[in-house]
Design a protein around this motif. Sequence first.
Motif, PDB file in Angstrom:
ATOM      1  N   PHE A 282       0.850  -1.186   0.000  1.00 52.20           N
ATOM      2  CA  PHE A 282       0.000   0.000   0.000  1.00 52.20           C
ATOM      3  C   PHE A 282       0.885   1.235   0.000  1.00 52.20           C
ATOM      4  CE2 PHE A 282      -2.424   3.358   2.046  1.00 52.20           C
ATOM      5  CZ  PHE A 282      -3.634   3.274   1.373  1.00 52.20           C
ATOM      6  N   GLU A 283       0.704   2.094  -0.976  1.00 53.31           N
ATOM      7  CA  GLU A 283       1.432   3.356  -1.049  1.00 53.31           C
ATOM      8  C   GLU A 283       0.519   4.470  -0.572  1.00 53.31           C
ATOM      9  OE1 GLU A 283       4.626   3.866  -1.831  1.00 53.31           O
ATOM     10  OE2 GLU A 283       4.860   1.699  -2.045  1.00 53.31           O
ATOM     11  N   TRP A 284       1.010   5.322   0.304  1.00 50.97           N
ATOM     12  CA  TRP A 284       0.170   6.303   0.986  1.00 50.97           C
ATOM     13  C   TRP A 284      -0.617   7.193   0.042  1.00 50.97           C
ATOM     14  CZ3 TRP A 284       0.890  11.576   0.584  1.00 50.97           C
ATOM     15  CH2 TRP A 284       2.082  11.991   0.025  1.00 50.97           C
ATOM     16  N   SER A 285      -0.056   7.551  -1.117  1.00 55.63           N
ATOM     17  CA  SER A 285      -0.806   8.445  -2.001  1.00 55.63           C
ATOM     18  C   SER A 285      -1.455   7.737  -3.198  1.00 55.63           C
ATOM     19  CB  SER A 285       0.094   9.578  -2.498  1.00 55.63           C
ATOM     20  OG  SER A 285       1.186   9.061  -3.212  1.00 55.63           O
ATOM     21  N   PHE A 286      -1.145   6.462  -3.411  1.00 64.17           N
ATOM     22  CA  PHE A 286      -1.687   5.747  -4.567  1.00 64.17           C
ATOM     23  C   PHE A 286      -2.404   4.455  -4.192  1.00 64.17           C
ATOM     24  CE2 PHE A 286       1.780   8.271  -6.365  1.00 64.17           C
ATOM     25  CZ  PHE A 286       1.117   8.901  -7.398  1.00 64.17           C
ATOM     26  N   GLY A 287      -2.492   4.150  -2.904  1.00 64.98           N
ATOM     27  CA  GLY A 287      -3.151   2.920  -2.483  1.00 64.98           C
ATOM     28  C   GLY A 287      -2.441   1.696  -3.042  1.00 64.98           C
ATOM     29  N   PHE A 288      -3.217   0.766  -3.595  1.00 66.91           N
ATOM     30  CA  PHE A 288      -2.657  -0.463  -4.157  1.00 66.91           C
ATOM     31  C   PHE A 288      -2.474  -0.380  -5.672  1.00 66.91           C
ATOM     32  CE2 PHE A 288      -4.704  -2.073  -0.236  1.00 66.91           C
ATOM     33  CZ  PHE A 288      -3.591  -2.679   0.341  1.00 66.91           C
ATOM     34  N   THR A 289      -2.564   0.821  -6.255  1.00 66.34           N
ATOM     35  CA  THR A 289      -2.521   0.943  -7.713  1.00 66.34           C
ATOM     36  C   THR A 289      -1.113   0.921  -8.291  1.00 66.34           C
ATOM     37  OG1 THR A 289      -2.516   3.361  -7.668  1.00 66.34           O
ATOM     38  CG2 THR A 289      -4.677   2.244  -7.740  1.00 66.34           C
ATOM     39  N   LYS A 290      -0.090   1.226  -7.505  1.00 63.80           N
ATOM     40  CA  LYS A 290       1.296   1.236  -7.982  1.00 63.80           C
ATOM     41  C   LYS A 290       2.056   0.086  -7.341  1.00 63.80           C
ATOM     42  CE  LYS A 290       0.630   5.024 -10.272  1.00 63.80           C
ATOM     43  NZ  LYS A 290       0.484   4.999 -11.701  1.00 63.80           N
ATOM     44  N   ARG A 291       2.874  -0.573  -8.138  1.00 63.41           N
ATOM     45  CA  ARG A 291       3.632  -1.728  -7.645  1.00 63.41           C
ATOM     46  C   ARG A 291       5.122  -1.408  -7.697  1.00 63.41           C
ATOM     47  NH1 ARG A 291       0.772  -6.471  -7.014  1.00 63.41           N
ATOM     48  NH2 ARG A 291      -1.403  -6.331  -7.658  1.00 63.41           N
ATOM     49  N   PHE A 292       5.736  -1.392  -6.518  1.00 60.96           N
ATOM     50  CA  PHE A 292       7.163  -1.105  -6.396  1.00 60.96           C
ATOM     51  C   PHE A 292       7.991  -2.352  -6.112  1.00 60.96           C
ATOM     52  CE2 PHE A 292       5.429   3.064  -5.689  1.00 60.96           C
ATOM     53  CZ  PHE A 292       6.415   3.956  -6.072  1.00 60.96           C
ATOM     54  N   GLY A 293       7.365  -3.435  -5.701  1.00 62.88           N
ATOM     55  CA  GLY A 293       8.090  -4.594  -5.190  1.00 62.88           C
ATOM     56  C   GLY A 293       8.843  -5.391  -6.233  1.00 62.88           C
ATOM     57  N   ILE A 294       9.843  -6.137  -5.745  1.00 61.52           N
ATOM     58  CA  ILE A 294      10.536  -7.106  -6.591  1.00 61.52           C
ATOM     59  C   ILE A 294       9.893  -8.486  -6.416  1.00 61.52           C
ATOM     60  CG2 ILE A 294      12.675  -5.801  -6.722  1.00 61.52           C
ATOM     61  CD1 ILE A 294      13.883  -7.633  -4.593  1.00 61.52           C
ATOM     62  N   VAL A 295       8.897  -8.543  -5.530  1.00 65.10           N
ATOM     63  CA  VAL A 295       8.039  -9.722  -5.367  1.00 65.10           C
ATOM     64  C   VAL A 295       6.602  -9.234  -5.507  1.00 65.10           C
ATOM     65  CG1 VAL A 295       7.263 -11.554  -3.821  1.00 65.10           C
ATOM     66  CG2 VAL A 295       9.680 -10.895  -3.859  1.00 65.10           C
ATOM     67  N   ARG A 296       5.851  -9.835  -6.425  1.00 69.52           N
ATOM     68  CA  ARG A 296       4.454  -9.439  -6.656  1.00 69.52           C
ATOM     69  C   ARG A 296       3.561 -10.059  -5.593  1.00 69.52           C
ATOM     70  NH1 ARG A 296      -0.482 -10.411  -8.839  1.00 69.52           N
ATOM     71  NH2 ARG A 296      -1.317  -8.759 -10.167  1.00 69.52           N
ATOM     72  N   VAL A 297       2.620  -9.257  -5.108  1.00 70.42           N
ATOM     73  CA  VAL A 297       1.615  -9.739  -4.173  1.00 70.42           C
ATOM     74  C   VAL A 297       0.268  -9.720  -4.878  1.00 70.42           C
ATOM     75  CG1 VAL A 297       0.426  -9.319  -1.992  1.00 70.42           C
ATOM     76  CG2 VAL A 297       2.882  -8.881  -2.162  1.00 70.42           C
ATOM     77  N   ASP A 298      -0.395 -10.862  -4.905  1.00 69.75           N
ATOM     78  CA  ASP A 298      -1.771 -10.916  -5.380  1.00 69.75           C
ATOM     79  C   ASP A 298      -2.619 -10.501  -4.184  1.00 69.75           C
ATOM     80  OD1 ASP A 298      -4.467 -11.848  -5.746  1.00 69.75           O
ATOM     81  OD2 ASP A 298      -3.725 -13.099  -7.397  1.00 69.75           O
ATOM     82  N   TYR A 299      -3.204  -9.327  -4.252  1.00 70.42           N
ATOM     83  CA  TYR A 299      -3.918  -8.778  -3.093  1.00 70.42           C
ATOM     84  C   TYR A 299      -5.165  -9.574  -2.734  1.00 70.42           C
ATOM     85  CZ  TYR A 299      -0.765  -4.855  -3.783  1.00 70.42           C
ATOM     86  OH  TYR A 299       0.352  -4.078  -3.935  1.00 70.42           O
TER      87      TYR A 299
END
Length: 128
Positions: free
Chosen positions: A81-98
Amino acid sequence: MGWNIDPSGLEELLVRSHEEFGLPLAVTENGAAFPDRVEDGAVHDDARVAYLHRHFVAAHRAMERGADLRGFFVWSLLDNFEWSFGFTKRFGIVRVDYDTQNRLVKDSGRWFSELARTGRVGEYNVVE
């Protein structure tokens, strides 16, 4: 995300910080969000691998110029969860299926694993 990407800025910041303060340094967050997609059970995030490769090379150049860099942490291990974009942006090197909370190591995670194992960034063809 439309943010400027300039690895030379990291190099200059590390060198200047070393010259001005003379203290050991650590990069505590370095990463970027790219539009990841799962295809055939994998996430081929070439743009993130290229981003990380270029920034690790810049950090290495700074060390060659005298910067006492003791750590470099990728942002982030997991999509989150990114504070200003919620779950819409993915920064990780491991993907999480929410929905299921399943994890999938992205190509960038595999690349970073190899870097951690060998201490070498290796060759990477960056497509500009």
